[in-house]
Enzyme design. Sequence first.
Site, PDB file in Angstrom:
ATOM      1  N   ASP A 157      47.692  27.368  -6.579  1.00 12.11           N
ATOM      2  CA  ASP A 157      48.140  26.877  -5.273  1.00 12.11           C
ATOM      3  C   ASP A 157      48.707  25.472  -5.431  1.00 12.11           C
ATOM      4  OD1 ASP A 157      45.849  24.755  -4.542  1.00 12.11           O
ATOM      5  OD2 ASP A 157      44.930  26.506  -5.483  1.00 12.11           O
ATOM      6  N   ASP A 205      47.530  22.829  -3.673  1.00 10.88           N
ATOM      7  CA  ASP A 205      46.568  21.937  -3.031  1.00 10.88           C
ATOM      8  C   ASP A 205      47.039  21.696  -1.594  1.00 10.88           C
ATOM      9  OD1 ASP A 205      44.062  20.709  -3.511  1.00 10.88           O
ATOM     10  OD2 ASP A 205      44.994  18.739  -3.589  1.00 10.88           O
TER      11      ASP A 205
END
Length: 279
Positions: A217, A219
């Site tokens: 991802d 973040d």
Amino acid sequence: MGDGKKIKIGIIGGSGFDDPTLFENQIEREVTTPFGKPSDVLIEGEIKGVPCVLLARHGRKHQYQPSDVNYRANIWALKEAGCSHVLATTATGSLVEEYKPGDLVILDDFIDRTWGRKCTFFDRTEGGPRGVCHLPMRPAFCERARQAMLKAARAKGYACHDKGTAVVIQGPRFSSRAESLMHRQWGGHLVNMTTVPEVVLAKEAGLSYAAVALVTDYDCWRENENSVSVSEVLAMFSKNVRKAADVVIDAVQILAADTDLTYLDGHQDLVCGAIMLKE
């Protein structure tokens, strides 16, 4: 170990290594250490003829949160099992645009933002080593093992970055946006919760240690980016975990084929030179 002694490789992670045809001649062994019990049983066997020991960092049921993992027991158990190397996998969030979800990163440094974790074996624990170990952490990871992982990833054609600084947070919560922006300003490329103290303890044990990070991802630092979620992380990890496993499996073969093992002596010598001990 530069005398031709065979290597034995510890693998920390677990996910992606549950194929019984991959890990041959399996024997489960429950062990204890002066620092307590490791996260799970040690699974000893062979990967394409190379002796290996598999350990699930969080337990096979993922029952231990990052700050509750007994990192000392994990590394000590692998060392006592005769491991010369440890290859690890880790899920990470990205702090830079070019490290995309699904990419792999061969870590080369870290920033420690954890607290309260046991980060040394040299603390007068009965049955543990004596003295105080002022261990240098440059380089943080074994370059020979890092290059083996990088070679393995590139041979597979995977998108893989040859360097990455992991900002290791305490967890189990994810970062706030302000924290994520701060980590970027510090020069971090990735954020995770488990590299420290694992890398420190492996080096203190004189082991060759390297880790491949799987980016799951972005973040929460990007504008208009939703906060990272467990479902998002798990979905991306499940989709791409085979990549990380492939890298470890092939790196095992690369390291086993290396006939010059003098670098392992260097790891041991570094530790010996870092210990202060008064009789």
